[in-house]
Design an enzyme around this catalytic site. Structure first.
Site, PDB file in Angstrom:
ATOM      1  N   ASP A  41      -2.325  10.254   4.103  1.00 30.79           N
ATOM      2  CA  ASP A  41      -3.981  10.111   3.697  1.00 30.79           C
ATOM      3  C   ASP A  41      -4.375  11.435   5.353  1.00 30.79           C
ATOM      4  OD1 ASP A  41      -6.124   9.033   3.965  1.00 30.79           O
ATOM      5  OD2 ASP A  41      -6.335   7.611   5.300  1.00 30.79           O
ATOM      6  N   ASP A  63     -12.167   6.973   4.056  1.00 22.99           N
ATOM      7  CA  ASP A  63     -10.958   6.645   5.023  1.00 22.99           C
ATOM      8  C   ASP A  63     -10.607   5.360   4.262  1.00 22.99           C
ATOM      9  OD1 ASP A  63      -8.798   7.599   6.448  1.00 22.99           O
ATOM     10  OD2 ASP A  63      -9.822   7.519   8.104  1.00 22.99           O
ATOM     11  N   LYS A  82       0.690  -1.484  -0.589  1.00 24.70           N
ATOM     12  CA  LYS A  82      -0.237   0.468  -0.290  1.00 24.70           C
ATOM     13  C   LYS A  82       1.111   1.477  -0.140  1.00 24.70           C
ATOM     14  CE  LYS A  82      -3.203   2.384   3.522  1.00 24.70           C
ATOM     15  NZ  LYS A  82      -3.355   3.084   4.380  1.00 24.70           N
ATOM     16  N   ASP A 106       1.154   6.193   6.466  1.00 27.60           N
ATOM     17  CA  ASP A 106       0.360   5.061   5.575  1.00 27.60           C
ATOM     18  C   ASP A 106       1.005   4.133   4.180  1.00 27.60           C
ATOM     19  OD1 ASP A 106      -2.363   3.747   5.861  1.00 27.60           O
ATOM     20  OD2 ASP A 106      -3.358   5.595   3.873  1.00 27.60           O
ATOM     21  N   GLU A 164      -9.377   3.800   1.914  1.00 24.04           N
ATOM     22  CA  GLU A 164      -9.180   4.411   0.773  1.00 24.04           C
ATOM     23  C   GLU A 164      -7.936   3.283   0.423  1.00 24.04           C
ATOM     24  OE1 GLU A 164      -5.330   4.744   2.916  1.00 24.04           O
ATOM     25  OE2 GLU A 164      -8.209   5.699   3.080  1.00 24.04           O
ATOM     26  N   LYS A 190     -10.112  12.573   8.809  1.00 23.65           N
ATOM     27  CA  LYS A 190      -9.683  12.184  10.303  1.00 23.65           C
ATOM     28  C   LYS A 190      -9.680  13.231  11.049  1.00 23.65           C
ATOM     29  CE  LYS A 190      -6.509   8.878   7.747  1.00 23.65           C
ATOM     30  NZ  LYS A 190      -6.781   7.675   8.607  1.00 23.65           N
ATOM     31  N   ARG A 209      -7.789  -0.014   0.470  1.00 21.46           N
ATOM     32  CA  ARG A 209      -7.591  -1.293  -0.137  1.00 21.46           C
ATOM     33  C   ARG A 209      -8.455  -1.213  -1.388  1.00 21.46           C
ATOM     34  NH1 ARG A 209     -12.175  -1.911   4.871  1.00 21.46           N
ATOM     35  NH2 ARG A 209     -10.680  -1.032   5.911  1.00 21.46           N
TER      36      ARG A 209
END
Length: 473
Positions: free
Chosen positions: A246, A324, A241, A265, A326, A253, A328
């Protein structure tokens, strides 16, 4: 390439210099044997140490420190003892000598090396903060190949930590791909970077959707390390990933304790590329492909929104319930793309869910999937050897039912509970080969120092996956 990644940190010595900082590690018997070679003041201290219950102790002389470690400890305790050594010798020490049996010495040296890592690039005057340690000397009896292998893994972990610690103001998706290209040139593996136009041609809807709120373009980086006489007929595909930052997108968030560390992230990307880098440097005979979908996730421009329906690379439609979730979305495209390589096994690494962190904390990664028990056992064994432990969670189809949408094939959010598993089941939909999902959200980032893992990016998973591909059968 930054010179610090080229440096061979652990080196051999041929003679003991008692004026240097010294670490002596071994069994009670082997430590007692060292008395013949030590100055009187150290001999007397060692006698007391051997009679005590302490596992480690040290004495300061006029110009150096001598640190004693009882070797009747497991590898991780020796690494942690190495971190204690580094903290004790401070910033001024230039070198340190280690005496003892090969495996014990290398474990301690590894702990010293990782504890010596610093991310000080952005200080106005970093010279005042820089650790001066340049070399860890070990006995001439220690196998040269083992020294080289460990040095290469240390370099890979350092790289991964640097990438995770870099802010998005430096490390956007394009820059991450460039950094990977530099590693490929050094370690002789191939790197192909697909830019936005090609990603659009491929119709990678998940990656493109997450990128819609950003002014920076996405990248999709394909890495291949194929040694001569590879032991596996079909490649292992590693997917990382690469969300370089993020915000949560429109599902924004909160900042404290949440968004403020979200430069981390992309730790999954750093993990798998670090593992490939180490494997290539060490000439591991396993054919590996790595896929890195990369973008930031922001609420700007025409950002994707809850309620959107996104068509993924493989044609699956996904209802977006939370922007959020995101990671996946971009991983799904990469996992579906892995089919073209006809892999023997696919492993992804991702800081995917807060649920994983809440479930088991910082001390392990959560793993799950449909791969064979043998493959999971190999991964668990590697995790135990490197002390990058993994905990296998259930992967029942009932969790997949929670990802089904009433208006599309899937939705990008499961129920209120077991979020780390429903995320894994969502991803499994896109993989056609045996699959292991690694959620590294817990160990990838630390808000406070922890022994040799330090603070910030830990490089978690690099050692685990390097060990796994090295011993893969």
């Amino acid at each position: 390439m930054n010179s610090k990644y080229k440096r061979m940190f652990i080196q051999k010595y041929k003679a003991i210099d008692s004026t240097q900082h010294l670490v002596i590690v071994g069994t009670k018997k082997s430590l007692a044997n060292e008395m013949k070679t030590l100055p009187t003041v150290l001999v007397e201290f060692l006698k007391h140490f051997l009679k005590s219950e302490k596992k480690t102790d040290y004495i300061k002389t006029s110009d150096s420190i001598c640190y004693f470690i009882k070797g009747e400890q497991d590898s991780e305790k020796l690494r942690v003892a190495g971190a204690s050594v580094q903290n004790l010798i401070g910033k001024e020490a230039v070198s340190i000598q280690l005496i003892g049996e090969e495996s014990e010495v290398l474990n301690v040296a590894e702990g010293i090396a990782y504890a010596n890592y610093q991310f000080i690039k952005y200080f106005k005057d970093s010279t005042k903060k820089t650790n001066q340690l340049k070399a860890i000397y070990v006995s001439d009896k220690v196998d040269k190949k083992k020294i080289e292998e460990l040095n290469n893994v240390i370099k890979a972990v350092y790289w991964a930590r640097d990438m995770v610690n870099e802010p998005v103001s430096y490390l956007n998706a394009t820059k991450l791909s460039e950094e990977i290209e530099l590693l490929g040139k050094e370690a002789n593996f191939t790197v192909q970077v697909l830019e936005k136009t090609k990603i659009e041609t491929l119709k990678m809807g998940g990656l493109l959707a997450v990128n819609k709120g950003s002014i920076d373009p996405p990248t999709f980086t394909i890495v291949e390390y194929k040694p001569k006489k590879a032991t596996n007929k079909k490649p292992i595909v590693l997917v990382g990933k690469g969300v370089v930052y993020d915000t949560g997108g429109l599902s924004l968030k909160p900042t404290p304790g949440s968004m403020d560390c979200m430069k981390s992230d992309m730790a999954g990307a750093a993990c798998v590329i670090g593992a490939v880098y180490a494997a290539a440097l060490n000439d591991i005979k396993t054919h590996i492909i790595a896929l890195i979908p990369a973008t930031d996730n922001r609420p700007g421009l025409n950002a994707y929104a809850p309620g959107d329906i996104v068509t993924m690379y493989d044609g699956t439609t996904v209802e977006v319930l939370n922007t959020d979730a995101e990671g996946r979305m971009i991983l799904a495209d990469a996992l579906a793309y892995s089919k073209k390589f006809d892999p023997e096994l696919v492993i992804d690494a991702a800081t995917l869910t807060g649920a994983a962190l809440r479930a088991i904390g910082h001390h392990a990664s959560i793993v799950m999937g449909n791969a064979s028990d043998k493959q999971f056992s190999q991964l668990e064994k590697s995790g135990n050897e490197e002390f990058e432990r993994v905990v296998r969670f259930p992967f029942w189809d009932e969790y997949y039912e929670e990802t089904k949408s009433s208006i599309a094939d899937l939705k990008n959010l499961g129920g209120a509970n077991a979020g780390m598993i429903t995320a894994g089941k969502f991803l499994e939909h896109f993989v056609k080969a045996p699959y292991i999902h690694m959620d590294i959200a817990g160990p990838a980032w630390l808000d406070a120092p922890m022994d040799y893992k330090g603070k910030g990016g830990t490089g978690s998973g690099v050692r685990l996956l390097h060990n796994f591909v090295k011993n893969y059968k």
